[in-house]
Design an enzyme around this catalytic site. Structure first.
Site, PDB file in Angstrom:
ATOM      1  CG  MET A  19      -1.823  -1.220   1.308  1.00 15.11           C
ATOM      2  SD  MET A  19      -2.915  -1.464  -0.068  1.00 15.11           S
ATOM      3  CE  MET A  19      -4.183  -0.300   0.369  1.00 15.11           C
ATOM      4  CG  HIS A  58      -3.977  -3.961  -6.815  1.00 16.40           C
ATOM      5  ND1 HIS A  58      -3.583  -2.807  -6.188  1.00 16.40           N
ATOM      6  CD2 HIS A  58      -5.183  -3.701  -7.359  1.00 16.40           C
ATOM      7  CE1 HIS A  58      -4.523  -1.890  -6.352  1.00 16.40           C
ATOM      8  NE2 HIS A  58      -5.496  -2.406  -7.065  1.00 16.40           N
ATOM      9  CG  ASP A  79      -1.683  -0.701  -8.469  1.00 14.17           C
ATOM     10  OD1 ASP A  79      -0.802  -1.439  -7.971  1.00 14.17           O
ATOM     11  OD2 ASP A  79      -2.442   0.008  -7.779  1.00 14.17           O
TER      12      ASP A  79
END
Length: 146
Positions: free
Chosen positions: A78, A97, A133
């Site tokens: 995170m 994720h 991501d």
């Protein structure tokens, strides 16, 4: 799911080292899902920035013999890593994720999925790249939203 990904990359009786990097209490959870882990789980806490990434790299590189660690897995991490850290572990750095990427990059994935009325959610394991991501997806697992 993570163990299904890691196990095939290891030869029987392999000495490959896998480092799992987690935030706070997630190390307890990670240890439950990774039986027979040949390596360590590093609890990174909440440190951020260049100094934190340098300290983390020093911990990981303690294991870094030729070809080691085989993988560095970020679980519950995170936070955004520095470009230097990402390039240092290129092709060996995985992130777990909590969404079906490319949907819901970044934080608050579950809340956003519920707000959008998603019928399914899930998790994505992907290689970490400089773009948040957006690295190549290795595997995904889908669960229904009830």
């Amino acid at each position: 799911m993570l163990w299904r990904l890691i196990r095939p990359r290891l030869a029987p009786h392999s000495t490959a080292i896998i480092i799992i990097v987690v935030l706070q209490l997630a190390s307890t959870i990670a240890s439950l899902y990774l039986p027979n882990l040949n390596g360590d789980i590093i609890d990174q806490g909440i440190a951020k920035g260049d100094a934190a990434d340098e300290a983390l790299a020093a911990l990981i590189d303690h294991y870094d013999r030729p070809g080691q660690p085989a993988l560095v897995v970020l679980a519950g991490f995170m936070r955004i890593l520095t470009p230097g850290f990402v390039s240092h572990y290129a092709a060996r750095l995985l992130n777990v994720h909590p969404s079906l990427l490319p949907a819901f990059t970044g934080l608050h994935t579950h809340e956003r999925a519920l707000e959008m009325g998603c019928k399914v959610a899930g998790v994505t394991v992907h290689f970490v790249t400089a773009e948040l991501d957006h690295g190549p997806i290795v595997m995904q697992s889908v669960v229904p939203v009830k």
